[in-house]
Design a protein around this motif. Structure first.
Motif, PDB file in Angstrom:
ATOM      1  N   THR A 198       1.173   9.297  -5.664  1.00 22.07           N
ATOM      2  CA  THR A 198       1.314  10.668  -5.163  1.00 22.07           C
ATOM      3  C   THR A 198       2.740  11.217  -5.269  1.00 22.07           C
ATOM      4  OG1 THR A 198       1.814   9.986  -2.885  1.00 22.07           O
ATOM      5  CG2 THR A 198      -0.521  10.276  -3.489  1.00 22.07           C
ATOM      6  N   GLY A 199       3.705  10.340  -5.387  1.00 21.33           N
ATOM      7  CA  GLY A 199       5.104  10.779  -5.433  1.00 21.33           C
ATOM      8  C   GLY A 199       5.741  10.926  -4.071  1.00 21.33           C
ATOM      9  N   THR A 200       4.969  10.687  -2.986  1.00 21.99           N
ATOM     10  CA  THR A 200       5.528  10.787  -1.641  1.00 21.99           C
ATOM     11  C   THR A 200       5.224   9.525  -0.853  1.00 21.99           C
ATOM     12  OG1 THR A 200       3.549  11.858  -0.762  1.00 21.99           O
ATOM     13  CG2 THR A 200       5.300  13.295  -1.539  1.00 21.99           C
ATOM     14  N   TRP A 201       6.097   9.222   0.081  1.00 26.17           N
ATOM     15  CA  TRP A 201       5.914   8.056   0.951  1.00 26.17           C
ATOM     16  C   TRP A 201       4.925   8.434   2.050  1.00 26.17           C
ATOM     17  CZ3 TRP A 201       7.408   3.306  -0.053  1.00 26.17           C
ATOM     18  CH2 TRP A 201       7.380   2.339   0.958  1.00 26.17           C
ATOM     19  N   PRO A 202       3.936   7.579   2.347  1.00 26.72           N
ATOM     20  CA  PRO A 202       2.889   7.948   3.303  1.00 26.72           C
ATOM     21  C   PRO A 202       3.326   7.988   4.762  1.00 26.72           C
ATOM     22  CG  PRO A 202       2.557   5.710   2.550  1.00 26.72           C
ATOM     23  CD  PRO A 202       3.686   6.268   1.754  1.00 26.72           C
ATOM     24  N   GLY A 203       4.443   7.415   5.115  1.00 25.14           N
ATOM     25  CA  GLY A 203       4.866   7.338   6.507  1.00 25.14           C
ATOM     26  C   GLY A 203       5.401   8.586   6.999  1.00 25.14           C
ATOM     27  N   GLY A 210       0.810  -1.207   0.000  1.00 26.30           N
ATOM     28  CA  GLY A 210       0.000   0.000   0.000  1.00 26.30           C
ATOM     29  C   GLY A 210       0.848   1.263   0.000  1.00 26.30           C
ATOM     30  N   ALA A 211       1.929   1.249   0.768  1.00 25.03           N
ATOM     31  CA  ALA A 211       2.817   2.409   0.813  1.00 25.03           C
ATOM     32  C   ALA A 211       3.516   2.613  -0.531  1.00 25.03           C
ATOM     33  CB  ALA A 211       3.844   2.238   1.932  1.00 25.03           C
ATOM     34  N   VAL A 212       3.958   1.533  -1.143  1.00 23.18           N
ATOM     35  CA  VAL A 212       4.612   1.625  -2.451  1.00 23.18           C
ATOM     36  C   VAL A 212       3.631   2.146  -3.496  1.00 23.18           C
ATOM     37  CG1 VAL A 212       5.628   0.259  -4.319  1.00 23.18           C
ATOM     38  CG2 VAL A 212       6.372  -0.111  -1.965  1.00 23.18           C
ATOM     39  N   ALA A 213       2.411   1.644  -3.479  1.00 24.79           N
ATOM     40  CA  ALA A 213       1.397   2.106  -4.431  1.00 24.79           C
ATOM     41  C   ALA A 213       1.073   3.578  -4.211  1.00 24.79           C
ATOM     42  CB  ALA A 213       0.133   1.258  -4.307  1.00 24.79           C
ATOM     43  N   THR A 214       1.010   3.999  -2.956  1.00 27.57           N
ATOM     44  CA  THR A 214       0.742   5.397  -2.646  1.00 27.57           C
ATOM     45  C   THR A 214       1.867   6.294  -3.175  1.00 27.57           C
ATOM     46  OG1 THR A 214      -0.542   4.819  -0.699  1.00 27.57           O
ATOM     47  CG2 THR A 214       0.343   7.052  -0.778  1.00 27.57           C
ATOM     48  N   ARG A 215       3.105   5.847  -3.004  1.00 31.69           N
ATOM     49  CA  ARG A 215       4.227   6.634  -3.524  1.00 31.69           C
ATOM     50  C   ARG A 215       4.166   6.733  -5.047  1.00 31.69           C
ATOM     51  NH1 ARG A 215      10.208   5.026  -2.184  1.00 31.69           N
ATOM     52  NH2 ARG A 215       9.582   3.209  -3.377  1.00 31.69           N
ATOM     53  N   ARG A 216       3.777   5.652  -5.710  1.00 33.76           N
ATOM     54  CA  ARG A 216       3.668   5.686  -7.170  1.00 33.76           C
ATOM     55  C   ARG A 216       2.595   6.674  -7.627  1.00 33.76           C
ATOM     56  NH1 ARG A 216       4.006  -0.695  -7.983  1.00 33.76           N
ATOM     57  NH2 ARG A 216       6.262  -0.899  -7.900  1.00 33.76           N
TER      58      ARG A 216
END
Length: 88
Positions: free
Chosen positions: A83-88, A75-81
């Motif tokens: 939005t361009g930012t890491w969610p953590g 989920g974090a990797v997909a979010t970065r793809r």
């Protein structure tokens, strides 16, 4: 708090629920392979031994932890793809 972190909260909650269901299915299948039974023992099962109950609990915990980590990371990797930012 970063906007990406706030936006990730609902995604994280949905992924958490999905990972719980996936882990439960994986544990049920693993227990069938190990014991040949459909139901894993509960801690209060009078007819089951301590050994059997503790093995089932350890296996269940390990499966849940691995599935949760894999789903959270994905989920974090997909979010970065997206939005361009890491969610953590």
């Amino acid at each position: 708090m970063k906007a990406s972190k706030v936006a990730y909260k609902p995604v994280g909650l949905a992924l958490g629920a999905a990972s719980g269901m996936l882990a439960a299915m994986a544990f049920k299948q693993a227990w069938k392979v190990i014991e040949g039974e459909g139901d894993a023992p509960d801690a209060t099962d009078e007819d089951r031994s301590w050994k059997e109950i503790l093995i089932a609990a350890a296996l269940q915990g390990a499966i849940f932890a691995v599935v949760k980590a894999a789903v959270d990371r994905s989920g974090a990797v997909a979010t970065r793809r997206v939005t361009g930012t890491w969610p953590g």
